[in-house]
Enzyme design. Structure first.
Site, mmCIF file in Angstrom:
data_model
loop_
_atom_site.group_PDB
_atom_site.id
_atom_site.type_symbol
_atom_site.label_atom_id
_atom_site.label_comp_id
_atom_site.label_asym_id
_atom_site.label_seq_id
_atom_site.Cartn_x
_atom_site.Cartn_y
_atom_site.Cartn_z
ATOM 1 N N CYS A 425 7.024 40.556 44.014
ATOM 2 C CA CYS A 425 6.595 40.618 42.630
ATOM 3 C C CYS A 425 5.649 41.768 42.326
ATOM 4 C CB CYS A 425 5.983 39.301 42.221
ATOM 5 S SG CYS A 425 4.692 38.762 43.340
ATOM 6 N N HIS A 469 2.062 34.889 41.958
ATOM 7 C CA HIS A 469 3.041 35.782 41.361
ATOM 8 C C HIS A 469 2.288 36.878 40.602
ATOM 9 C CE1 HIS A 469 6.967 36.896 40.054
ATOM 10 N NE2 HIS A 469 6.768 36.635 38.766
ATOM 11 N N ASP A 485 8.614 40.302 32.960
ATOM 12 C CA ASP A 485 8.589 40.013 34.396
ATOM 13 C C ASP A 485 9.782 40.664 35.065
ATOM 14 O OD1 ASP A 485 8.286 39.111 36.916
ATOM 15 O OD2 ASP A 485 8.330 36.964 36.416
#
Lengths: 679, 332
Positions: A425, A469, A485
């Protein structure tokens, strides 16, 4: 018993045991020399008991006390505060135990023992540790009971049984006090943060630095929703905002010192109900969820919530980047209720200084990325279509999601975007924000947790450390900050089903935590057990640790209507009295309940009847002696009374319970009953 | 009950218990006969005489503690006479040596070897007079013999006669130059009794009568050895029911718990209590024990085994056992 008498063996055994058990939870925190001194005192005491060594002399005692004071001062730099104070208390406990030679001293040691037990709660309040400390309490109680026994009672087990009973009897009282004693905020605050390392989020992200990201199965926080839980893909728990990039590391602000930022701009406000100057820049637009977050200690101030959040809690403040912050570092499990509108707009007009901060990039480096940004920007008309372009770039190229990406050096973003194309991430978030800022669109990295696991037992959500995350927020004109994202584009399963699913091919999920039950989610009973255990812990956190002034007020007013101190005090006294009366009654019944022998029952009835007539049987008086007295008073009933007494005595003592013929006993009983009626 | 219905020389059908009998009343007559026989010499001390007999039937040793001239020695003599035992007496003094009690090897000139010359301890009934006058060394020689019922000299073990019954006396006051028996040795005695002053009437009879020593020689033997053995066996088979054991355990437990007692009754003390209560039940003509039996024997069984706490020194046995009896519920 005289106070100067020596300590019974029984008590000493329990005192020593509780000393070790009471200090054990502190072992990892205390400096080694304290433990050494404790062990020395304990073994010295044992040797004294075995008459091998002598009690320490006055000079040795003085030396021990002063040198340990000096050592504590030297080690902690102070004699105050929880750490130094605990060390001092534990040393004092050991020294007192060592010099104890009569009961009076021993009583002091017992009291000190209870204090040592209490200090452990400074550091941990989990259910397991509470259970353990209860056990230690039980041992100290046993020592206290042992002190009050004659030296001839040498069976520690019997003492233990009695202590256990005593603790059991105190439970109702404990409950009354727990529920009703007013929760007053502490008059002093203790700095308990110390140097304890906690796993959790870091406020610096350096994509490509650590080759592998190891993730722990520890719990980060639990969330209890009022009503339904949003989709997993919507669960973005914001914790940190990172807006500064130095070419390798993303961090908070220009300087890591938040204080200096706060001087420039009131970055955090809203504690104790004060107003929030930038309140106008938040607009809540519905889809509201209300929930309560119960956090594990992190020693950091940041809290986690879904955007856009607000909290009524007086200890929770609100930062300029719309995060929740606590007023002090979270050193104990902390719970706060939040309401979040999942439809929101933040900063529809961005102040200049904020825009500048979120456009910051190193002057040079990553030329290919900047070219890419330029190229993509040319292809798109608006900012939001540029965002789409970039995301499409991520999805079209051969990016893959892994926890074992190759290391990056030099122009890290370039390397990642055009060469390695493997990462997790923070790689994607970092590259994404870089591309945004290169194109002149304000963007920042948000770190926190994504997703969570629903415990079907409690209906609450568990968020673990491995759910950590990082994603991005882009500022779009007219819309404000929007979440983007890139990881969701590359590995949709990460966001929809969690990190385990995303890594199912790689098999790297929790590979460091062989023992964690979370690793074996496919084993059904283990999962069930894990959920059950979590549920119990959750209940503990919520109803015991979380039972604060507000919860108490809610609970009591639901129970009793409006409450004030007077009413509380009255109820407390009343309930305490009731509990004590109940216990007394129990003891009374217990005493009477022994005589279940029907013969004895009738005979006792006879005694009762005679007592009513004025002649009471003394406890030590045997049936024969009592009969003599009765006959003297009532000679006319002599034969009946004599027969009854004889029947009773013979039936009771001339054969064993077991060998009693059922029939003959029945005959005796009915005869006795007939006789009793005549009296 | 004994209320004087038995005449002075009443003949009792002793033969009736040559076989073990299960009817305790058979023993009852015999025992009553013994008591009244002893009463002809030791007057007005029925209870103490019966206690002494209970002690004998329970196969235990007896300690009589009283002032000089209260009839301790007379009681011992009389018991020996009634039982037809071989009887020896040792007057304990501070220079008494163990060899004076248990005997010593003597060189036999003709046989040219040492031969063990048994001491006074080799008798069926031994009267150890003023036991606390002797040194601990001599005391323990006797007490060891009492416990082991045998004597070891020069590596040879000589069993003591059966039955072996010790009546020791001691003087509770004027303790100068005496060596009081420690608790551990007091424990060897099943019972400790005190005679006390005689009642008015009994004293009158004593004063009117002849020298009691003379009447001892006129005593009639009531009990043979075999019969004593039968009685002792019978005592063993007296029923002790569970409720009674409950009571005994309550007593013992109380003595251990209550802070008025320095220490409680030992299991040996509890055992002694049950044994004595059995013997007492037999004397009362019952084949089961009732709480009264326990209460009757408790003072003389327990008082020398207890010591009061809270600054009590020495033996306050009577008050303590009284307290024990009063405090512990018989029934519960």
């Amino acid at each position: 018993m005289e106070n100067s008498q020596p300590i019974p063996r029984n008590s000493l055994v329990w005192l020593l045991a509780s000393m070790f058990a009471g200090i054990a939870p502190h072992f990892s925190r205390l400096p080694l020399w304290v433990i050494a001194v404790c062990l020395l005192c304990g073994s010295w005491r044992i040797m004294v008991y075995r008459s091998r060594w002598k009690l320490p002399g006055r000079w040795i005692k003085a030396l021990l006390v002063f040198s340990s004071f000096a050592a504590v001062l030297g080690h902690y730099g102070t004699l105050f505060g929880p750490d130094a104070g605990t060390a001092l208390l534990i040393l004092g406990f050991c020294f007192k135990l060592l010099e104890t030679h009569n009961r009076k001293d021993a009583f002091t040691v017992v009291v000190l023992g209870f204090f040592v037990v209490a200090t452990a709660f400074f550091y941990t309040q989990s259910m397991l540790s509470a259970g353990y400390l209860l056990l230690v309490c039980f041992m100290v109680t046993a020592a206290l009971i042992g002190l009050n026994q004659t030296p001839l009672q040498t069976d520690p087990k019997r003492t233990a049984r009695r202590a256990f009973k005593l603790l059991l009897q105190s439970i109702p009282l404990m409950l009354v006090l727990f529920v009703f004693v007013p929760r007053v905020a502490p008059l002093w605050s203790l700095d308990l943060s110390g140097s304890r390392a906690k796993t959790g989020l870091s406020d610096r992200i350096t994509p490509g630095d650590i080759a592998e990201l190891s993730r722990s199965p520890e719990l980060a926080f639990r969330v209890e929703f009022e009503g339904s839980i949003p989709d997993t893909s919507k669960l973005y728990w914001r914790g940190l905002v990172l807006d500064h990039y130095d070419g390798a590391t993303w961090s908070r602000g220009v300087s890591n010192n938040e204080q200096s930022l706060m001087d420039r701009e009131p970055m955090v406000a809203g504690f104790n109900g004060e107003g929030i100057p930038w309140q106008a820049s938040v607009r809540f637009q519905g889809d509201q969820y209300r929930y309560r977050v119960i956090m594990e200690p992190t020693d950091k101030r940041w809290l986690f919530a879904l955007p856009a959040a607000r909290s009524e809690n007086r200890r929770v403040g609100f930062s300029r980047d719309f995060r929740l912050l606590s007023d002090t570092p979270i050193s104990q499990p902390f719970s706060y209720s939040v309401s979040s509108d999942l439809r929101f707009s933040l900063d529809t007009s961005l102040p200049r200084w904020l825009a500048q901060r979120n456009l910051q990039l190193p002057e040079t480096g990553n030329p290919r990325s900047r070219q890419l940004a330029e190229r993509l920007l040319k292809q798109s008309k608006t900012a939001s279509s540029y965002v789409t372009q970039v995301l499409t770039f991520f999805s079209e190229k051969t990016f893959s999601y892994t926890l074992r990406p190759p290391r990056l050096t030099g122009d890290r973003i370039d390397q990642f975007l055009f060469e390695t194309r493997q990462g997790f991430c923070s790689h994607y978030a970092g590259a994404f924000v870089y591309l945004m800022r290169s194109a002149g669109i304000p963007a920042r990295i948000v770190a926190g947790y994504q997703g969570g696991e629903i415990n079907p037992l409690g209906g609450h959500l568990l968020v673990h450390q491995f759910d950590a995350h990082a994603w991005a927020e882009v500022w779009l004109p007219g819309q404000g900050w929007k979440r983007a994202d890139p990881t969701a584009v590359i590995a949709p399963s990460r966001v929809e089903q969690g990190v385990e699913e995303a890594l199912s091919e790689e098999q790297s999920f929790l590979e460091d935590s062989v023992l964690s039950p979370l690793r074996y989610r496919s084993i059904n009973w283990l999962t069930q057990f894990r959920f059950a255990w979590d549920y119990v812990n959750f209940a503990w956190h919520r109803s015991v640790l979380g039972y604060d002034a507000k919860l108490q007020a809610d609970f009591l007013s639901r129970l009793l209507g409006p409450v004030d101190f007077k009413k509380l005090g009255l109820i407390m006294v009343l309930l305490t009295t009731l509990v004590l009366l109940g216990l007394a009654g129990l003891l009374f019944l217990n005493r009477r309940g022994h005589s279940r022998d029907p013969l004895l029952q009738i005979y006792l009835k006879f005694c009762k009847r005679m007592a009513a007539k004025g002649i009471r049987r003394m406890p030590g008086e045997s049936a024969g002696e009592y009969l003599q007295r009765l006959i003297k008073k009532y000679p006319d009933k002599a034969s009946e009374m004599e027969e009854l007494t004889d029947l009773y005595t013979q039936a009771t003592y001339s054969s064993n319970y077991s060998s009693n013929g059922e029939g003959s006993q029945q005959a005796t009983l009915s005869r006795m009953k007939r006789l009793l009626r005549t009296l | 009950m004994l209320n004087g219905i038995y005449g002075r020389k009443q003949d009792v059908s002793i033969k009736s218990i040559e076989q073990p009998s299960h009817d305790s009343s058979d023993y009852h007559d015999l025992i009553n006969a013994m008591v009244s026989e002893v009463e002809t010499v030791v007057m007005g001390k029925t209870h103490q005489v019966r206690l002494a007999l209970a002690c004998l039937f329970a196969n235990g040793h007896l300690l009589i503690e009283d002032l000089p001239g209260m009839g301790k020695t007379t009681l011992a003599h009389t018991l020996a006479g009634v039982l037809g035992f071989s009887f020896k007496r040792i007057q304990f003094t501070s220079d008494l040596l163990p060899a004076d009690i248990i005997g010593a090897p003597i060189f036999d000139g003709r046989e040219q070897r040492f031969e063990f010359q048994p001491g006074p301890v080799f008798s069926q009934l031994l009267l150890a007079d003023e036991i606390n006058r002797a040194t601990p060394k001599a005391q323990s020689a006797l007490l060891e013999a009492m416990e082991e019922r045998q004597v070891s000299v020069d590596g040879t073990t000589h069993p003591l006669p059966v039955p072996f019954f010790v009546i020791a006396t001691q003087n509770p006051i004027s303790q100068t130059g005496t060596f009081p028996l420690p608790e551990s040795q007091l424990d060897r005695f099943l019972m400790r009794i005190e005679l006390g002053y005689p009642a008015h009437e009994a004293e009158r009879r004593i004063l009117q009568g002849s020298n009691p020593r003379e009447s001892i020689s006129e005593l009639k033997q009531i009990l043979g050895l075999d019969q004593l053995r039968l009685i002792q066996q019978r005592v063993e088979s007296i029923l002790v029911a569970d409720p009674l054991l409950d009571y005994v355990q309550r007593l013992v437990h109380f003595s251990r718990q209550c802070s008025d007692f320095d220490f409680g009754l030992s299991p040996r003390g509890a055992l002694a209590l049950v044994r004595s209560a059995r013997a007492w039940a037999l004397i009362e003509g019952r084949d089961y024990v009732i709480p009264e039996d326990v209460q009757q024997v408790l003072p003389c069984v327990a008082e020398h085994r207890l010591r009061g706490g809270r600054g009590h020194s020495g033996h306050r046995g009577i008050t303590l056992t009284r307290q024990l009896i009063d405090a512990v519920d018989v029934l519960e």
